[in-house]
Motif scaffolding. Structure first.
Motif, short mmCIF file in Angstrom:
data_model
loop_
_atom_site.label_atom_id
_atom_site.label_comp_id
_atom_site.label_asym_id
_atom_site.label_seq_id
_atom_site.Cartn_x
_atom_site.Cartn_y
_atom_site.Cartn_z
N UNK A 86 -57.08 38.60 -141.21
CA UNK A 86 -56.69 37.36 -140.26
C UNK A 86 -57.87 37.01 -139.71
N UNK A 87 -58.95 37.26 -139.80
CA UNK A 87 -60.53 36.04 -139.13
C UNK A 87 -60.47 34.96 -140.48
N UNK A 88 -60.42 35.79 -141.59
CA UNK A 88 -60.49 34.67 -142.92
C UNK A 88 -59.09 33.84 -143.22
N UNK A 89 -58.05 34.14 -142.85
CA UNK A 89 -56.87 33.18 -142.10
C UNK A 89 -57.01 32.15 -141.58
N UNK A 90 -57.37 32.65 -140.41
CA UNK A 90 -57.57 31.91 -139.12
C UNK A 90 -58.35 30.48 -139.64
N UNK A 91 -59.59 31.76 -140.30
CA UNK A 91 -60.60 30.10 -140.21
C UNK A 91 -60.30 29.42 -141.40
N UNK A 92 -59.05 29.86 -141.99
CA UNK A 92 -59.44 28.71 -143.27
C UNK A 92 -58.18 27.80 -143.13
N UNK A 93 -57.03 28.22 -142.07
CA UNK A 93 -56.14 27.71 -141.39
C UNK A 93 -57.15 26.15 -140.40
N UNK A 94 -57.90 27.01 -139.98
CA UNK A 94 -58.53 26.05 -138.85
C UNK A 94 -59.63 24.74 -139.73
N UNK A 95 -59.41 25.55 -140.59
CA UNK A 95 -60.89 24.04 -141.55
C UNK A 95 -59.58 22.61 -142.06
N UNK A 96 -58.68 23.49 -142.55
CA UNK A 96 -58.05 23.01 -143.31
C UNK A 96 -57.31 21.00 -141.97
N UNK A 97 -57.28 21.93 -141.09
CA UNK A 97 -56.12 21.23 -139.77
C UNK A 97 -57.27 20.54 -139.61
N UNK A 98 -58.50 20.83 -139.63
CA UNK A 98 -59.38 19.81 -138.91
C UNK A 98 -60.07 19.26 -139.90
N UNK A 99 -60.22 19.51 -141.22
CA UNK A 99 -59.98 18.73 -142.10
C UNK A 99 -58.99 17.46 -142.70
N UNK A 100 -58.08 17.79 -142.29
CA UNK A 100 -56.33 16.89 -142.74
C UNK A 100 -56.78 15.98 -141.06
N UNK A 101 -57.04 16.36 -140.21
CA UNK A 101 -57.28 15.51 -138.27
C UNK A 101 -58.55 15.01 -139.31
N UNK A 102 -59.92 15.24 -139.77
CA UNK A 102 -61.28 13.78 -140.09
C UNK A 102 -60.52 13.00 -140.35
N UNK A 103 -59.76 13.28 -141.96
CA UNK A 103 -59.11 12.47 -143.26
C UNK A 103 -59.27 10.95 -143.04
N UNK A 104 -60.06 10.06 -143.11
CA UNK A 104 -59.28 8.71 -143.10
C UNK A 104 -57.60 8.04 -143.42
N UNK A 105 -57.25 7.11 -142.20
CA UNK A 105 -56.69 6.32 -142.68
C UNK A 105 -55.86 6.19 -143.69
N UNK A 106 -54.58 6.78 -144.46
CA UNK A 106 -53.97 6.38 -145.83
C UNK A 106 -54.37 4.09 -145.44
N UNK A 107 -54.57 3.00 -146.47
CA UNK A 107 -54.65 1.99 -146.69
C UNK A 107 -52.99 1.25 -146.55
N UNK A 108 -53.50 0.47 -145.65
CA UNK A 108 -51.63 -0.60 -145.44
C UNK A 108 -51.13 -0.53 -146.43
N UNK A 109 -49.88 -0.51 -146.41
CA UNK A 109 -49.51 -0.98 -147.46
C UNK A 109 -48.84 -2.48 -147.43
#
Length: 141
Positions: A86-109
Motif C-alpha cells: 500500500x505504501x508503494x501504491x500510494x507513492x506511485x499514485x502521488x508521483x503519477x498525479x504530480x507528473x500529470x500536474x507538472x506536464x506543460x499544457x497541450x498546444x492550442x488547437x
C-alpha cells in the motif's frame, strides 16, 4: 520506501516533505484484518514543498487545487493486504498525479478549413441521400 520521491522532469520530493498515517483497512485480510494497520494515507504540503521551483509550484497548486485541503494533497491506499504494498501504491499514485500536474499544457488547437475535396465529397453524399429519399417518396404515393 523512506527515500525521496522522484516525480520526473528533474523534480524530486524530499522524504521530509512526505507524511504518512497508518490505520486499519476494511476488506479482506484474514486473521490480521483487525490487528494490522495496512491502510495508508500519504500527505504532501505542496505549498511548502521544497522539491518545486516557483513556476512548478504555481502550476501544481492551480491544477490540483480542487483536491487540496489547505495546500495539502492526500493519497489513500488500501487495496492490498500488506502495508508495504500500500505504501508503494500510494507513492506511485502521488508521483503519477504530480507528473500529470507538472506536464506543460497541450498546444492550442489551430482552426483549419476542410479541404475542397472533403467539401465536395460531403455535398455529393448529401445529394445522393436526398435522391434516395426522393425516390422513396414517389414509391409511397
Amino acid at each position: 520506501m523512506t527515500g525521496p520521491l522522484v516525480v520526473g522532469r528533474g523534480v524530486t520530493i524530499p522524504a521530509r516533505d512526505l507524511s504518512w498515517r497508518f490505520s486499519r483497512s476494511s476488506g479482506p485480510g484474514g486473521q490480521g484484518v483487525n490487528t494490522t494497520d495496512s491502510r495508508i494515507e500519504l500527505f504532501v504540503d505542496l505549498a511548502a514543498c521544497e522539491g518545486f521551483t516557483a513556476q512548478q509550484r504555481e502550476r501544481v497548486l492551480e491544477r490540483l487545487g480542487p483536491r487540496l485541503v489547505e495546500g495539502v494533497l492526500t493519497i489513500a491506499a488500501s487495496e492490498f493486504r500488506s502495508q508495504l504494498r500500500n505504501r508503494r501504491a500510494a507513492r506511485e499514485r502521488l508521483a503519477a498525479q504530480l507528473a500529470e500536474a507538472l506536464a506543460p499544457p497541450p498546444p492550442k488547437r489551430r482552426a483549419t478549413k476542410p479541404s475542397r475535396g472533403a467539401v465536395a465529397r460531403r455535398l455529393d453524399d448529401k445529394a445522393r441521400r436526398s435522391k434516395v429519399k426522393q425516390l422513396r417518396r414517389r414509391d409511397a404515393d
